[in-house]
Design an enzyme around this catalytic site. Structure first.
Site, PDB file in Angstrom:
ATOM      1  N   GLU A 429      43.441  39.257  33.077  1.00  0.00           N
ATOM      2  CA  GLU A 429      43.612  38.439  34.274  1.00  0.00           C
ATOM      3  C   GLU A 429      42.975  37.072  34.074  1.00  0.00           C
ATOM      4  O   GLU A 429      41.813  36.958  33.693  1.00  0.00           O
ATOM      5  CB  GLU A 429      42.941  39.173  35.432  1.00  0.00           C
ATOM      6  CG  GLU A 429      42.796  38.347  36.672  1.00  0.00           C
ATOM      7  CD  GLU A 429      41.799  38.970  37.638  1.00  0.00           C
ATOM      8  OE1 GLU A 429      41.194  40.009  37.304  1.00  0.00           O
ATOM      9  OE2 GLU A 429      41.625  38.394  38.718  1.00  0.00           O
ATOM     10  N   ASP A 502      38.999  41.741  36.380  1.00  0.00           N
ATOM     11  CA  ASP A 502      37.658  41.584  36.954  1.00  0.00           C
ATOM     12  C   ASP A 502      37.324  42.740  37.883  1.00  0.00           C
ATOM     13  O   ASP A 502      38.210  43.358  38.457  1.00  0.00           O
ATOM     14  CB  ASP A 502      37.586  40.287  37.773  1.00  0.00           C
ATOM     15  CG  ASP A 502      37.564  39.059  36.881  1.00  0.00           C
ATOM     16  OD1 ASP A 502      37.238  39.215  35.682  1.00  0.00           O
ATOM     17  OD2 ASP A 502      37.881  37.967  37.383  1.00  0.00           O
ATOM     18  N   ASP A 504      36.367  42.705  40.814  1.00  0.00           N
ATOM     19  CA  ASP A 504      36.294  42.250  42.212  1.00  0.00           C
ATOM     20  C   ASP A 504      37.613  42.571  42.925  1.00  0.00           C
ATOM     21  O   ASP A 504      38.492  43.227  42.362  1.00  0.00           O
ATOM     22  CB  ASP A 504      35.985  40.746  42.266  1.00  0.00           C
ATOM     23  CG  ASP A 504      37.050  39.928  41.549  1.00  0.00           C
ATOM     24  OD1 ASP A 504      38.082  40.514  41.143  1.00  0.00           O
ATOM     25  OD2 ASP A 504      36.859  38.713  41.378  1.00  0.00           O
ATOM     26  N   ASP A 506      40.177  40.692  43.888  1.00  0.00           N
ATOM     27  CA  ASP A 506      41.389  40.164  43.260  1.00  0.00           C
ATOM     28  C   ASP A 506      41.765  40.975  42.031  1.00  0.00           C
ATOM     29  O   ASP A 506      42.936  41.277  41.797  1.00  0.00           O
ATOM     30  CB  ASP A 506      41.202  38.696  42.857  1.00  0.00           C
ATOM     31  CG  ASP A 506      41.412  37.776  44.047  1.00  0.00           C
ATOM     32  OD1 ASP A 506      41.872  38.277  45.102  1.00  0.00           O
ATOM     33  OD2 ASP A 506      41.100  36.570  43.924  1.00  0.00           O
TER      34      ASP A 506
END
Ligand code: 0RA
Length: 640
Positions: A429, A502, A504, A506
């Site tokens: 990503e 990641d 997180d 997103d």
């Protein structure tokens, strides 16, 4: 002399009959389709078909099938009873002729006996020939008539063995299949019989069919007031329907056309076609007529109602079939089948009639129910769009050719190794993490494809739109397998496909999107164990001159406790994204095969993601959830 002549002609007929039965025993495949378990069940269907014919003639409303503990079977009905008077040419009781002459079953009795199912058109005599023994009892004219046979041969004449109750008529056939013919460990399956008898009851409105299994004391009874309307309701019992069942039944030129239609929000098509109660699994002219009527009617309606614009192309047949549940059942006095096995109806006039009758009824329904019409057209629009997107995505799939490397996406940092057994593709990503991964990897066997995180945000609507996204196109070309129906695992360019995002929100959205994409368009990739999720660390802990990477919150808490934390001495860094790691760190923690942890994605994981994806996208979940749960359980669970 005269008498002798007479006798010899009688004997000639007799011999003909017996030769017929011998032929059945010599070549059972020709008559009942073989000698396996399927053929064994056909014996029962053949006998039941005769009773169904009585029901279709309006002369019978109850059929009972009993499997006895010795695997003999009784089929009884309350029809008119097989006639027992002397057959003028054969000079024998009609009953004996029916039981011992091929093709005698349905043809007998003339005009009133309109529609004949008969699985192989050979009638009950074939069953008789393939039975170790068989007995028939006919209630007719206030008497009970009886005859017994062994391997097709009568063991005595038709006899009156008693009085029938007042007004009682009917036929009761009991047979024990011949184990010399049906060899091996064969026996009737309750569930198989249930399925077929249920179908027969659906397409023969008003008849009650009872199945009793004395081997296990199980019993089922089928009666469907609504005929094939009930059939459609039954098929859709667990689905969300878009409108009430549309039903039409009409006779044209002696052919009865019976059709029922209902759309659901599902993706699959459930359409079944019957000819004279036989489930014609290869379809035929009745099915073609139904399908073209539906497609044509929806297109006409959508144009008239302004739901398809002038610039829009017509819906294809496939577009109008998603979510369609329908039954087409025709009764034809002279059905033509493609072959002995009767799985495809060939009469050309049936297509014309079916198309007319169904088209008219469905069109009237749409005109009178505009809200249903709109839902159906919307469903077709959605299917058309998804199909279009899938086709576009398929079109850009590269073939394995000399040009392969030239057509690979520019963003792909490929590896030098060509053996897919040894190679890995990291789907990363974001461009910055992509940069670290490209520098940190072992370029001999690790390839990196960066995806921009925007995919999800900009294309929040549908997965088929996401397929048109350039990043996803790049992914499809890089993998080399194609997608959807055209998926071919042998084209796979990397043995391991690793999603690295990641830790997180997103990142988890992107991961969900990718898993959903793989689940829907590349399921074999998951099933074959090629898809993984990388596990980057959450923390970097520097303590004295040591460095440790911690992968979960609980690991962090535990380690800090072990060290007897003193904020002064430890340096704890939380990674917010892969981009915060330098290339060496990324290699060490997440990409180095000797140190990293990879999660193997199972179909269940991906199915879960698919559900989450739909929740994120706000479309309805429950129907597909059922689908996925059913399928997910069939697959091995292989978490590392
Ligand atoms: C020929 C003519 C008639 C009935 C039947 C056959 C018949 C056959 C079977 C096979 C199983 N159950 C059956 N029930 C009837 C009509 C005779 C009449 O008009 O009375």
């Amino acid at each position: 002399m005269l008498k002798g002549n007479h006798q010899s002609s009688y004997e000639a007929k007799d011999i003909q009959v017996l030769e017929g039965l011998e032929a059945v025993r010599r070549r059972p495949g020709m008559y009942v389709g073989g000698t396996d378990i399927k053929a064994l069940h056909h014996l029962i269907y053949e006998v039941v078909d005769n009773s169904i014919d009585e029901a279709l003639a309006g002369a019978c409303d109850r059929i009972e099938v009993i499997i006895h503990p010795d695997s003999s079977v009784t089929v009884s009905d309350n029809g008119r009873g097989i006639p027992v008077d002397l057959h003028p040419q054969m000079k024998k009781p009609a009953l004996e002729v029916v039981m011992t002459t091929l093709h005698a079953g349905g043809k007998f009795g003339g005009g009133s006996y309109k529609v004949s199912g008969g699985l192989h058109g050979v009638g009950v005599s074939a069953v008789n020939a393939l039975s170790e023994w068989c007995q028939v009892e006919v209630q007719r004219d206030g008497k009970v008539h009886f005859q017994r046979y062994e391997r097709g041969y009568p063991t005595g004449p038709v006899e009156v063995i008693g009085k029938a109750p007042a007004n009682a008529t009917g036929t009761k056939t009991t047979f024990k299949y011949d184990a010399e013919i049906f060899k091996g460990d064969l026996d009737y399956r309750f569930d198989t019989l249930t399925q077929r008898l249920r179908e027969m009851a659906f397409v023969t409105r008003g008849v009650t069919i009872i199945l009793k299994d004395e081997r296990s004391d199980r019993e089922m009874a089928f009666y469907f007031e609504g005929g094939i309307t009930s059939f459609v309701r039954y098929l859709n019992r667990n689905r969300t329907v878009l409108h009430p069942v549309v039903h039409v039944e009409k006779e044209v030129d002696g052919i009865t056309i019976d059709a029922a239609i209902q759309y659901t929000d599902a993706y699959a098509e459930s359409v079944y076609a019957f000819a004279n109660t036989i489930n014609t699994i290869d379809g035929g002219t009745h099915l073609t007529g139904l399908r073209s009527a539906i497609t044509r009617t929806i297109n006409d309606y959508a144009r008239r109602a302004g739901l398809l614009k002038e610039s829009d192309p017509n819906f294809t047949g496939d577009d109008t079939r998603e979510g369609l549940t329908a039954i087409i059942s025709v009764k034809h006095p002279d059905p033509q089948f493609e072959s002995q096995t009767k799985v495809k109806l060939m009469n050309p006039e049936v297509q014309t009639y079916t198309q007319q009758v169904v088209g008219e009824a469905f069109s009237t329904f749409l005109e009178e129910n505009p809200s249903a019409g709109k839902l159906i057209v919307q469903k077709c629009l959605t299917s058309a769009r998804a199909r279009d997107a899938a086709r576009k995505a398929r079109d850009l799939v590269i073939r394995k050719s000399a040009l392969e490397s030239l057509t690979l996406p520019g963003k792909l940092a490929d590896c030098s190794e060509r053996d897919p057994q040894k190679t890995e593709l990291y789907i990363v990503e974001g461009d910055s993490a992509g940069g670290s991964a490209k520098q940190g990897r072992d370029r001999h066997f690790q390839a990196v494809l960066p995806l921009r995180g925007k995919i999800l945000n900009t294309e929040r609507a549908r997965l088929d739109k996401i397929l048109a996204n350039n990043e996803v196109k790049a992914l499809i070309s890089a993998l080399g397998t194609g997608i959807g129906e055209g998926f071919d695992l042998s084209g796979l360019r990397y043995g391991r496909v690793i999603i690295m995002t990641d830790a997180d929100v997103d990142g988890s959205h992107i991961r969900t999107l990718l898993l959903t994409f793989f689940f829907r368009y590349m399921a074999p990739l998951i099933e074959d164990g090629h898809l993984y999720i990388a596990q980057p660390p959450l923390y970097r802990l520097a303590y004295k001159n040591q460095v440790r990477y911690l992968y979960t919150e609980s690991e962090k808490d535990r380690v800090l406790q072990e060290l007897g934390v003193d904020g002064e001495k430890v340096n704890l860094q939380r990674y917010k994204g892969l981009g915060e790691m330098n290339p060496d760190q990324l290699w060490e923690t997440t990409m180095d095969p000797s140190q990293r942890t990879l999660l193997l994605v199972t179909v269940e994981d991906a199915a879960e993601a698919d559900r989450t994806f739909d929740m994120l996208m706000g479309s309805e979940v429950p129907p597909r959830k059922r689908f996925i749960q059913t399928h997910a359980r069939e697959v091995r669970n292989l978490d590392i």
